[in-house]
Design a protein around this motif. Structure first.
Motif, short mmCIF file in Angstrom:
data_model
loop_
_atom_site.label_atom_id
_atom_site.label_comp_id
_atom_site.label_asym_id
_atom_site.label_seq_id
_atom_site.Cartn_x
_atom_site.Cartn_y
_atom_site.Cartn_z
N MET A 129 0.85 -1.18 0.00
CA MET A 129 0.00 0.00 0.00
C MET A 129 0.89 1.23 0.00
O MET A 129 1.70 1.41 0.90
N HIS A 130 0.73 2.08 -1.00
CA HIS A 130 1.51 3.32 -1.08
C HIS A 130 1.00 4.35 -0.07
O HIS A 130 -0.20 4.50 0.11
N CYS A 131 1.94 5.05 0.56
CA CYS A 131 1.58 6.12 1.47
C CYS A 131 0.99 7.27 0.66
O CYS A 131 1.58 7.71 -0.33
N PRO A 132 -0.20 7.77 1.04
CA PRO A 132 -0.81 8.87 0.27
C PRO A 132 -0.08 10.21 0.47
O PRO A 132 -0.32 11.14 -0.27
N PHE A 133 0.82 10.28 1.44
CA PHE A 133 1.52 11.54 1.74
C PHE A 133 2.87 11.62 1.03
O PHE A 133 3.17 12.60 0.36
N CYS A 134 3.71 10.57 1.20
CA CYS A 134 5.05 10.63 0.62
C CYS A 134 5.24 9.64 -0.53
O CYS A 134 6.31 9.60 -1.13
N ARG A 135 4.23 8.82 -0.83
CA ARG A 135 4.23 7.83 -1.91
C ARG A 135 5.21 6.69 -1.68
O ARG A 135 5.59 5.98 -2.61
N HIS A 136 5.65 6.50 -0.43
CA HIS A 136 6.52 5.36 -0.11
C HIS A 136 5.75 4.08 -0.44
O HIS A 136 4.54 3.99 -0.22
N ALA A 137 6.46 3.07 -0.94
CA ALA A 137 5.81 1.87 -1.47
C ALA A 137 5.34 0.89 -0.40
O ALA A 137 4.73 -0.12 -0.73
N ASP A 138 5.58 1.16 0.86
CA ASP A 138 5.21 0.21 1.90
C ASP A 138 4.52 0.92 3.06
O ASP A 138 4.68 2.11 3.25
N SER A 139 3.76 0.16 3.83
CA SER A 139 3.14 0.69 5.05
C SER A 139 2.96 -0.45 6.03
O SER A 139 2.98 -1.62 5.65
N ARG A 140 2.77 -0.12 7.28
CA ARG A 140 2.61 -1.11 8.32
C ARG A 140 1.19 -0.99 8.88
O ARG A 140 0.71 0.10 9.15
N VAL A 141 0.51 -2.15 9.04
CA VAL A 141 -0.84 -2.15 9.60
C VAL A 141 -0.73 -2.01 11.12
O VAL A 141 -0.05 -2.79 11.78
N VAL A 142 -1.39 -0.97 11.66
CA VAL A 142 -1.39 -0.70 13.09
C VAL A 142 -2.60 -1.33 13.76
O VAL A 142 -2.51 -1.85 14.87
N ASP A 143 -3.76 -1.29 13.08
CA ASP A 143 -5.00 -1.79 13.66
C ASP A 143 -5.94 -2.23 12.54
O ASP A 143 -5.97 -1.61 11.47
N SER A 144 -6.70 -3.32 12.74
CA SER A 144 -7.69 -3.80 11.78
C SER A 144 -9.01 -4.03 12.49
O SER A 144 -9.04 -4.57 13.60
N ARG A 145 -10.09 -3.63 11.83
CA ARG A 145 -11.45 -3.83 12.36
C ARG A 145 -12.38 -4.15 11.21
O ARG A 145 -12.22 -3.63 10.13
N THR A 146 -13.39 -4.96 11.51
CA THR A 146 -14.42 -5.18 10.50
C THR A 146 -15.42 -4.04 10.60
O THR A 146 -15.64 -3.47 11.67
N SER A 147 -16.01 -3.71 9.48
CA SER A 147 -17.06 -2.69 9.46
C SER A 147 -18.13 -3.12 8.47
O SER A 147 -17.97 -4.10 7.76
N ASP A 148 -19.22 -2.37 8.42
CA ASP A 148 -20.37 -2.70 7.55
C ASP A 148 -20.82 -4.13 7.77
O ASP A 148 -21.00 -4.89 6.82
N ASP A 149 -20.99 -4.51 9.04
CA ASP A 149 -21.44 -5.86 9.39
C ASP A 149 -20.57 -6.96 8.81
O ASP A 149 -21.05 -7.98 8.34
N GLY A 150 -19.26 -6.71 8.78
CA GLY A 150 -18.32 -7.71 8.31
C GLY A 150 -18.09 -7.71 6.82
O GLY A 150 -17.33 -8.53 6.31
N ALA A 151 -18.72 -6.80 6.09
CA ALA A 151 -18.57 -6.76 4.64
C ALA A 151 -17.26 -6.11 4.21
O ALA A 151 -16.83 -6.27 3.08
N SER A 152 -16.62 -5.38 5.12
CA SER A 152 -15.36 -4.74 4.78
C SER A 152 -14.44 -4.72 6.00
O SER A 152 -14.87 -4.94 7.13
N ILE A 153 -13.17 -4.47 5.75
CA ILE A 153 -12.17 -4.38 6.81
C ILE A 153 -11.56 -2.99 6.77
O ILE A 153 -11.11 -2.52 5.72
N ARG A 154 -11.57 -2.34 7.91
CA ARG A 154 -10.98 -1.01 8.05
C ARG A 154 -9.61 -1.20 8.69
O ARG A 154 -9.48 -1.79 9.75
#
Length: 162
Positions: A1-26
């Motif tokens: 996932m590219h950083c939307p600020f500096c366009r670096h080619a990598d990012s680290r996941v800090v937190d994951s949650r389901t949303s929309d009754d499990g239809a998506s992951i935030r």
């Protein structure tokens, strides 16, 4: 996932949650280059394979517009149609396939539409089941009556003939 600020080619996941009754992951992400955080939302894509062979993304709006024609003049609200489209999408996603035929979507519409309005159901079924004659309509009406009688008998505790 590219950083939307500096366009670096990598990012680290800090937190994951389901949303929309499990239809998506935030996901909350952090860029290792600039240190800024951003959020992504991930959903599973669902494609529809048309008769022409073309594939396009599934659209609840197309379900609503197709059913709306069958519901003309019937006591069906926009909210009812939105709920129906959601049910249809849930039925299709429960199938577990990433791509589904357009005909299968039409067939998935039939059960929730029948619950909503039987006249709209017959109108819609006449297209998707390709009714050719009055006999097709009469057979569909007879099947509806048999199912209604069977569900009435089972809900009232009656036992049918043995």
């Amino acid at each position: 996932m590219h950083c939307p600020f500096c366009r670096h080619a990598d990012s680290r996941v800090v937190d994951s949650r389901t949303s929309d009754d499990g239809a998506s992951i935030r996901r909350r992400r952090e860029c290792p280059e600039c240190g800024r955080r951003f959020t992504t939302v991930e959903t599973a894509s669902l494609s529809v394979l048309k008769r022409s062979g073309v594939s396009e993304p599934f659209s609840r709006e197309k379900v609503v517009s197709g059913v709306k024609k069958a519901c003309q003049g019937r006591p069906v609200s926009e909210d009812d149609l939105a709920v129906l489209a959601q049910k249809v999408e849930e039925i299709i996603r429960a199938n577990g396939q990433a791509e589904i035929n357009a005909l299968d979507i039409g067939l998935a519409i039939l059960p929730p539409l029948r619950e909503l309005d039987e006249i709209a159901y017959l109108r819609f079924a006449s297209v998707y089941r390709a009714f050719d004659s009055l006999d097709d309509f009469e057979n569909a009406i007879a099947a509806l009556r048999r199912e209604d009688a069977a569900s009435s008998a089972s809900s009232s505790g009656e036992v049918g003939p043995s």
